[in-house]
Design a protein around this motif. Sequence first.
Motif, PDB file in Angstrom:
ATOM      1  N   ARG A  51       1.123   5.039   0.926  1.00  0.00           N
ATOM      2  CA  ARG A  51       0.616   6.216   1.802  1.00  0.00           C
ATOM      3  C   ARG A  51       1.243   7.472   1.494  1.00  0.00           C
ATOM      4  NH1 ARG A  51       1.986   5.040   7.989  1.00  0.00           N
ATOM      5  NH2 ARG A  51       3.647   6.200   7.416  1.00  0.00           N
ATOM      6  N   SER A  52       0.482   8.572   1.674  1.00  0.00           N
ATOM      7  CA  SER A  52       1.083   9.678   1.159  1.00  0.00           C
ATOM      8  C   SER A  52       1.931  10.463   2.375  1.00  0.00           C
ATOM      9  CB  SER A  52      -0.175  10.716   0.755  1.00  0.00           C
ATOM     10  OG  SER A  52      -1.220  10.909   1.557  1.00  0.00           O
ATOM     11  N   SER A  95       0.981  -1.356  -0.056  1.00  0.00           N
ATOM     12  CA  SER A  95       0.017  -0.120  -0.142  1.00  0.00           C
ATOM     13  C   SER A  95       0.807   1.175   0.007  1.00  0.00           C
ATOM     14  CB  SER A  95      -1.051   0.039   1.175  1.00  0.00           C
ATOM     15  OG  SER A  95      -0.339   0.084   2.319  1.00  0.00           O
TER      16      SER A  95
END
Length: 127
Positions: A4-5, A2
């Motif tokens: 993540r910003s 995944s």
Amino acid sequence: MSRRSLTSLKPFPFEADFQVPADGPAEATDTVRLTAAELAQLGASLQAEGAASAQAKLDQVALDRIAAAEEKLARSAQTLAEVANLLDRAANPVMAGALARRAAQDIADGQGDLFAARAAVSPVPAD
């Protein structure tokens, strides 16, 4: 996987692993300064020492070869003296002949070694 910003940055507390002495940096005392003439003289001196060392080694090799040839010729001369003694006493002619041949062979071989060693040492080519 995944993603993540990135939302924020936190400052990193960086501290050096060393510290400058309180009295400041020490001055370098191992600095060598040479002029161009001094450097050229040093180079010439080193070249002369190297050449002299190499020549000394070559001279020693030549002297060792000459000494070995001289030793062999001295043994041959001793053998010739033994032959002369045998002939004077009219001893065993076969033994005298064998000694004479051995001495002649040693002398012939030794002369070749001696001339080769002389040529290696002599600045003027042997005739």
